[in-house]
Write a protein that holds these residues in place. Structure first.
Motif, PDB file in Angstrom:
ATOM      1  N   GLU A 119       0.824  -1.212   0.000  1.00  0.00           N
ATOM      2  CA  GLU A 119       0.000   0.000   0.000  1.00  0.00           C
ATOM      3  C   GLU A 119       0.859   1.263   0.000  1.00  0.00           C
ATOM      4  O   GLU A 119       0.406   2.320  -0.405  1.00  0.00           O
ATOM      5  N   LYS A 120       2.098   1.138   0.443  1.00  0.00           N
ATOM      6  CA  LYS A 120       2.982   2.300   0.484  1.00  0.00           C
ATOM      7  C   LYS A 120       3.824   2.447  -0.774  1.00  0.00           C
ATOM      8  O   LYS A 120       4.310   3.544  -1.056  1.00  0.00           O
ATOM      9  N   THR A 121       4.001   1.359  -1.521  1.00  0.00           N
ATOM     10  CA  THR A 121       4.945   1.424  -2.636  1.00  0.00           C
ATOM     11  C   THR A 121       4.368   1.073  -4.006  1.00  0.00           C
ATOM     12  O   THR A 121       5.053   1.251  -5.008  1.00  0.00           O
ATOM     13  N   TYR A 122       3.123   0.586  -4.075  1.00  0.00           N
ATOM     14  CA  TYR A 122       2.590   0.096  -5.347  1.00  0.00           C
ATOM     15  C   TYR A 122       2.674   1.130  -6.464  1.00  0.00           C
ATOM     16  O   TYR A 122       2.940   0.783  -7.620  1.00  0.00           O
ATOM     17  N   LYS A 123       2.489   2.379  -6.150  1.00  0.00           N
ATOM     18  CA  LYS A 123       2.458   3.400  -7.220  1.00  0.00           C
ATOM     19  C   LYS A 123       3.842   3.697  -7.801  1.00  0.00           C
ATOM     20  O   LYS A 123       3.949   4.360  -8.822  1.00  0.00           O
ATOM     21  N   TYR A 124       4.881   3.171  -7.167  1.00  0.00           N
ATOM     22  CA  TYR A 124       6.237   3.409  -7.666  1.00  0.00           C
ATOM     23  C   TYR A 124       6.770   2.225  -8.461  1.00  0.00           C
ATOM     24  O   TYR A 124       7.910   2.246  -8.906  1.00  0.00           O
TER      25      TYR A 124
END
Length: 95
Positions: free
Chosen positions: A89-94
């Motif tokens: 949830e903290k890194t998926y967009k990267y």
């Protein structure tokens, strides 16, 4: 208990050429524990039950000493919230 994230950076006090081999032993141990984890350039982040992850943190200190460190300096970060937290949830967009 819901998932938490715990990051650990171990800094074993050994000769410079021994730092990576000692840290590798800690990462091998984390891998053997069956928890979700990601190795980064400065720390390793794990996901799971807080008690389990804190036991891993404690064992990481012992591993460094067993591998010849005179001392171990560790930096530990804990991300905890009631409903749980994941690394994705903290890194998926990267990714």
């Amino acid at each position: 208990m819901k998932n938490v994230n715990v990051s650990i950076q171990v800094l074993p006090v050994v000769d410079e050429e021994r730092i990576y081999p000692v840290v590798d032993k800690v990462i091998e141990y984390i891998d053997s524990c069956g928890v979700k984890y990601e190795v980064g350039p400065m720390e390793t982040t794990m996901e799971g039950d807080l008690d389990t992850l804190l036991e891993i943190v404690k064992k990481a200190q012992d591993i460094c000493i067993e591998e010849g460190a005179a001392r171990v300096i560790s930096v530990v970060k804990i991300d905890y919230k009631k409903e749980g937290v994941t690394m994705d949830e903290k890194t998926y967009k990267y990714r």
